[in-house]
Design a protein around this motif. Sequence first.
Motif, PDB file in Angstrom:
ATOM      1  N   GLY A  21       0.833  -1.195   0.000  1.00 55.57           N
ATOM      2  CA  GLY A  21       0.000   0.000   0.000  1.00 55.57           C
ATOM      3  C   GLY A  21       0.867   1.244   0.000  1.00 55.57           C
ATOM      4  O   GLY A  21       2.073   1.175   0.222  1.00 55.57           O
ATOM      5  N   LYS A  22       0.237   2.382  -0.260  1.00 50.98           N
ATOM      6  CA  LYS A  22       0.990   3.631  -0.315  1.00 50.98           C
ATOM      7  C   LYS A  22       1.351   4.068   1.096  1.00 50.98           C
ATOM      8  O   LYS A  22       0.523   4.032   2.001  1.00 50.98           O
ATOM      9  CB  LYS A  22       0.156   4.724  -0.990  1.00 50.98           C
ATOM     10  N   VAL A  23       2.592   4.529   1.253  1.00 50.50           N
ATOM     11  CA  VAL A  23       3.057   4.997   2.552  1.00 50.50           C
ATOM     12  C   VAL A  23       2.939   6.514   2.561  1.00 50.50           C
ATOM     13  O   VAL A  23       3.540   7.198   1.737  1.00 50.50           O
ATOM     14  CB  VAL A  23       4.526   4.582   2.798  1.00 50.50           C
ATOM     15  N   ARG A  24       2.125   7.034   3.472  1.00 51.95           N
ATOM     16  CA  ARG A  24       1.961   8.488   3.580  1.00 51.95           C
ATOM     17  C   ARG A  24       2.976   9.057   4.557  1.00 51.95           C
ATOM     18  O   ARG A  24       3.289   8.450   5.584  1.00 51.95           O
ATOM     19  CB  ARG A  24       0.552   8.828   4.071  1.00 51.95           C
ATOM     20  N   ASP A  25       3.466  10.258   4.212  1.00 51.40           N
ATOM     21  CA  ASP A  25       4.375  10.943   5.123  1.00 51.40           C
ATOM     22  C   ASP A  25       3.575  11.431   6.328  1.00 51.40           C
ATOM     23  O   ASP A  25       2.462  11.923   6.175  1.00 51.40           O
ATOM     24  CB  ASP A  25       5.026  12.143   4.425  1.00 51.40           C
ATOM     25  N   LYS A  26       4.203  11.318   7.505  1.00 55.27           N
ATOM     26  CA  LYS A  26       3.509  11.752   8.717  1.00 55.27           C
ATOM     27  C   LYS A  26       3.494  13.274   8.773  1.00 55.27           C
ATOM     28  O   LYS A  26       4.512  13.923   8.552  1.00 55.27           O
ATOM     29  CB  LYS A  26       4.233  11.204   9.956  1.00 55.27           C
ATOM     30  N   LEU A  27       2.303  13.846   9.034  1.00 57.16           N
ATOM     31  CA  LEU A  27       2.189  15.293   9.146  1.00 57.16           C
ATOM     32  C   LEU A  27       2.568  15.716  10.560  1.00 57.16           C
ATOM     33  O   LEU A  27       1.958  15.269  11.534  1.00 57.16           O
ATOM     34  CB  LEU A  27       0.747  15.740   8.865  1.00 57.16           C
ATOM     35  N   ASN A  28       3.595  16.547  10.659  1.00 51.94           N
ATOM     36  CA  ASN A  28       3.963  17.077  11.972  1.00 51.94           C
ATOM     37  C   ASN A  28       3.351  18.454  12.124  1.00 51.94           C
ATOM     38  O   ASN A  28       4.039  19.473  12.088  1.00 51.94           O
ATOM     39  CB  ASN A  28       5.494  17.127  12.127  1.00 51.94           C
ATOM     40  N   ASN A  29       2.022  18.492  12.264  1.00 56.53           N
ATOM     41  CA  ASN A  29       1.334  19.765  12.404  1.00 56.53           C
ATOM     42  C   ASN A  29       1.362  20.228  13.854  1.00 56.53           C
ATOM     43  O   ASN A  29       1.364  19.411  14.774  1.00 56.53           O
ATOM     44  CB  ASN A  29      -0.120  19.632  11.933  1.00 56.53           C
ATOM     45  N   LEU A  30       1.358  21.539  14.023  1.00 50.02           N
ATOM     46  CA  LEU A  30       1.413  22.106  15.373  1.00 50.02           C
ATOM     47  C   LEU A  30       0.106  21.875  16.111  1.00 50.02           C
ATOM     48  O   LEU A  30      -0.973  21.939  15.527  1.00 50.02           O
ATOM     49  CB  LEU A  30       1.673  23.618  15.291  1.00 50.02           C
ATOM     50  N   ARG A  61      -2.003  25.000   4.895  1.00 47.38           N
ATOM     51  CA  ARG A  61      -1.070  26.100   4.599  1.00 47.38           C
ATOM     52  C   ARG A  61      -0.227  26.527   5.798  1.00 47.38           C
ATOM     53  O   ARG A  61       0.947  26.855   5.646  1.00 47.38           O
ATOM     54  CB  ARG A  61      -1.830  27.310   4.059  1.00 47.38           C
ATOM     55  N   LEU A  62      -0.821  26.541   6.991  1.00 46.66           N
ATOM     56  CA  LEU A  62      -0.088  26.975   8.180  1.00 46.66           C
ATOM     57  C   LEU A  62       0.546  25.818   8.940  1.00 46.66           C
ATOM     58  O   LEU A  62       1.218  26.031   9.942  1.00 46.66           O
ATOM     59  CB  LEU A  62      -1.010  27.750   9.129  1.00 46.66           C
ATOM     60  N   LYS A  63       0.306  24.597   8.490  1.00 48.45           N
ATOM     61  CA  LYS A  63       0.831  23.381   9.136  1.00 48.45           C
ATOM     62  C   LYS A  63       0.386  23.291  10.598  1.00 48.45           C
ATOM     63  O   LYS A  63       1.183  23.136  11.514  1.00 48.45           O
ATOM     64  CB  LYS A  63       2.371  23.326   9.051  1.00 48.45           C
ATOM     65  N   ILE A  64      -0.921  23.445  10.799  1.00 46.59           N
ATOM     66  CA  ILE A  64      -1.489  23.308  12.140  1.00 46.59           C
ATOM     67  C   ILE A  64      -2.572  22.238  12.107  1.00 46.59           C
ATOM     68  O   ILE A  64      -3.058  21.883  11.040  1.00 46.59           O
ATOM     69  CB  ILE A  64      -2.081  24.646  12.658  1.00 46.59           C
ATOM     70  N   ARG A  65      -2.933  21.732  13.283  1.00 43.44           N
ATOM     71  CA  ARG A  65      -3.982  20.719  13.368  1.00 43.44           C
ATOM     72  C   ARG A  65      -5.326  21.312  12.962  1.00 43.44           C
ATOM     73  O   ARG A  65      -5.546  22.510  13.111  1.00 43.44           O
ATOM     74  CB  ARG A  65      -4.096  20.191  14.806  1.00 43.44           C
TER      75      ARG A  65
END
Length: 133
Positions: A53-62, A91-95
Amino acid sequence: AEYMGLFFNWTPLPASMGAKKQDPKGGAKGGKTAPKKKEGGGGKAKKKKWSKGKVRDKLNNLVLFDKATYDKLYKEVPSYKLITPSVVSERLKIRGSLAKKGLRELNSKGLIRLISKHSSQLIYTRATKAEDE
């Protein structure tokens, strides 16, 4: 009696005709290669291997606003034409939950305008001067 003889001698005739048909094919395509393909491409021998399966990059959102992101929220977000929690989150990389809270705050201060409120997706737009009057 001759008629019966013709009727029962039907097996050699197609075999000889079949042999004649194979010769032209043999010259053009190579009639011997077709059986080899069947042997080599037998699907029963190998079992299908499932992909991982496709491996998704983990989002390190604030999880909480830091000073820079909070300032960016007030400076950039009111200028977007379409404002949703998912757009702001990306866009802001937040939860997403943090984006919702931030948009609620911007709306209460009149910097953005609510268009559609639904339990799963809130849609805002920038507040224009014509609607404020």
